[in-house]
Design an enzyme around this catalytic site. Structure first.
Site, PDB file in Angstrom:
ATOM      1  N   LEU A 115      17.449 -11.173 -10.751  1.00 47.82           N
ATOM      2  CA  LEU A 115      16.000 -11.127 -10.963  1.00 47.82           C
ATOM      3  C   LEU A 115      15.443  -9.875 -10.309  1.00 47.82           C
ATOM      4  O   LEU A 115      15.726  -9.595  -9.144  1.00 47.82           O
ATOM      5  CB  LEU A 115      15.324 -12.338 -10.318  1.00 47.82           C
ATOM      6  CG  LEU A 115      15.614 -13.737 -10.867  1.00 47.82           C
ATOM      7  CD1 LEU A 115      14.814 -14.763 -10.046  1.00 47.82           C
ATOM      8  CD2 LEU A 115      15.239 -13.829 -12.340  1.00 47.82           C
ATOM      9  N   LYS A 116      14.617  -9.161 -11.043  1.00 46.06           N
ATOM     10  CA  LYS A 116      13.889  -8.044 -10.436  1.00 46.06           C
ATOM     11  C   LYS A 116      12.743  -8.605  -9.596  1.00 46.06           C
ATOM     12  O   LYS A 116      12.014  -9.503 -10.052  1.00 46.06           O
ATOM     13  CB  LYS A 116      13.337  -7.117 -11.529  1.00 46.06           C
ATOM     14  CG  LYS A 116      14.419  -6.434 -12.359  1.00 46.06           C
ATOM     15  CD  LYS A 116      15.136  -5.350 -11.587  1.00 46.06           C
ATOM     16  CE  LYS A 116      16.150  -4.631 -12.471  1.00 46.06           C
ATOM     17  NZ  LYS A 116      16.836  -3.536 -11.751  1.00 46.06           N
ATOM     18  N   ASP A 150      16.955  -7.991  -7.191  1.00 46.42           N
ATOM     19  CA  ASP A 150      17.006  -6.536  -7.125  1.00 46.42           C
ATOM     20  C   ASP A 150      15.585  -6.019  -6.945  1.00 46.42           C
ATOM     21  O   ASP A 150      14.730  -6.222  -7.804  1.00 46.42           O
ATOM     22  CB  ASP A 150      17.620  -5.988  -8.419  1.00 46.42           C
ATOM     23  CG  ASP A 150      17.781  -4.476  -8.386  1.00 46.42           C
ATOM     24  OD1 ASP A 150      17.402  -3.850  -7.370  1.00 46.42           O
ATOM     25  OD2 ASP A 150      18.282  -3.920  -9.382  1.00 46.42           O
ATOM     26  N   LYS A 175      27.294   2.861 -10.009  1.00 47.92           N
ATOM     27  CA  LYS A 175      26.920   3.280 -11.356  1.00 47.92           C
ATOM     28  C   LYS A 175      27.613   4.597 -11.695  1.00 47.92           C
ATOM     29  O   LYS A 175      27.289   5.638 -11.102  1.00 47.92           O
ATOM     30  CB  LYS A 175      25.402   3.413 -11.463  1.00 47.92           C
ATOM     31  CG  LYS A 175      24.723   2.054 -11.355  1.00 47.92           C
ATOM     32  CD  LYS A 175      23.236   2.101 -11.581  1.00 47.92           C
ATOM     33  CE  LYS A 175      22.689   0.682 -11.651  1.00 47.92           C
ATOM     34  NZ  LYS A 175      21.225   0.647 -11.604  1.00 47.92           N
TER      35      LYS A 175
HETATM   36 MG   LIG Z   1      19.610  -2.172  -9.024  1.00 50.90          MG
END
Ligand SMILES: [Mg+2]
Length: 385
Positions: free
Chosen positions: A172-173, A198, A274
């Site tokens: 969940l943001k 996040d 990433k």
């Molecule tokens: Mg993130």
């Protein structure tokens, strides 16, 4: 393989729905691809940059300019120095510097050159990485953004849909003032769901923040990702000491050096790596090795890639999972957020996706799909051949 030339393709793809994060709202996904055309093979690379940059990640426009100014030239010069032949994929990142745009370029060209080489050899990326039997199928997670008007019903519905589709984990943001309410609601609906949050660096770490983030432990949140702005590893290390749940870093881990610094400082207990940001697959494997040595679990994060970039992340996540951790990487289908995905991606079945076995890194953009979208293309011919 002698290089004939490099094509740069930019295409605008609509997001299925607006993507809200603490860093802004995204409505379309401009995508930038490079195609290296060599004797007997060609390969595609996908650029990870998003339209809007952040403090850490360059905007796509800036990467596109860097690509035209120096990126294409670096690869053409490297080929010229090799009698017209493409360098190995492993050599490509060395053609670029350590700045943010160069790391994105390194990842993009590494993918394209590697894709061409693998296609010429008839090998898949999974095979080249040594993905072992038993690790070829990965669980898929979901990310749920901050809805307009902070409507908790929207979050609950999105999580319900993700769980129904088989999501093994939901991220969940969150942002200040929007953390306990969505987490409590989702936990109430799904007592056993693996739940992460996040914050994209949106908290400041004052007493109020610490109190709010600490409450998330009551709802069995696995970790809180990037609570504070990315530059400050020391503040993250201090926060990690007082929070009753693990701190995960994402934006702070911009280079392999920063990963080492974060591990040394005790600033992260979980790492979101990433490849687009770190400078490619090899850079990410190096960062992962440092995390594994420190006992820090890793997952591969995404930038709303199309099917090519995501296929690369999927094969990498499958390989990294052999030395870690059970955490779920961002390997869901791009068709969940792009209409259409110009590349395509393996079908997700009951929350699981199988790494590609076809030659190359992944499927390049489909010409027919590109024809229906707003596209800009530029061809750079290798003139020494
Ligand atoms: Mg993130």
């Amino acid at each position: 393989m002698k290089l004939h030339g490099i094509e740069v393709v930019r295409v605008e793809v609509p997001f299925r729905r607006e993507i809200g994060t603490a860093a802004g709202t995204h409505r379309t996904r401009p995508l930038l691809f490079v195609r290296v055309v060599a004797e007997g093979a060609e390969g595609w690379g996908e650029c990870s940059a998003l339209e809007q940059g952040t403090a850490v990640d360059p905007a796509l426009g800036a990467v596109e300019r860097a690509l035209a100014d120096r990126g294409v030239r670096r690869l053409l010069d490297a080929c010229a120095a090799r009698g017209g032949h493409l360098p190995e994929g492993a050599e490509v990142p060395q053609l670029f510097g350590s700045g943010a745009e160069d790391r994105v370029l390194a990842a993009t060209f590494e993918m394209a050159v590697w894709d061409a080489g693998l296609r010429a050899q008839g090998r898949s990326m999974a095979e080249a990485l040594g993905v072992a039997p038993g690790f070829e199928t990965m669980p898929v997670g979901a990310v749920v953004g901050i809805p307009a008007g902070r409507d908790v019903a929207v979050v609950r519905a999105e999580v319900d849909a993700a769980v129904a589709a088989g999501a093994a984990r939901v991220r969940l943001k969150i942002e200040p003032g929007w953390e306990v309410e969505p987490v409590a609601a989702v936990r109430g609906d799904h007592p056993d769901l693996v739940l992460q949050v996040d914050a994209n660096g949106s908290f400041r770490g004052d007493e109020e923040d610490v109190a709010a983030l600490s409450r998330l432990a009551d709802f069995h949140v696995l970790c809180v990702e990037q609570p504070l702005p990315p530059a400050d590893l020391v503040a993250h290390a201090q926060l990690a000491k007082v929070l009753p749940l693990p701190v995960c870093l994402d934006e702070s881990l911009s280079t392999t050096r920063r990963v080492h610094d974060a591990l040394r400082n005790g600033a992260c207990a979980v790492a979101c790596l990433k490849p687009g940001r770190l400078g490619g697959v090899r850079a990410t494997r190096s960062a992962h090795a440092a995390c594994a040595e420190a006992g820090v679990p890793v997952f591969v994060g995404g930038f709303f890639e199309a099917g090519l970039g995501r296929s690369s992340n999927l094969a990498l996540a499958a390989r990294l999972s052999q030395e870690a951790t059970g955490l779920v990487s961002d390997v869901g289908s791009p068709s969940e957020y792009l209409v259409p995905d110009p590349c395509g991606y393996p079908a997700v079945v009951d929350g699981w996706v199988r790494v590609r076995r076809e030659p190359g890194v992944g499927p390049g953009p489909d010409e027919e799909v590109l024809a229906g979208l707003a596209v800009r293309r530029r061809w750079y011919r290798a003139t020494y051949t």
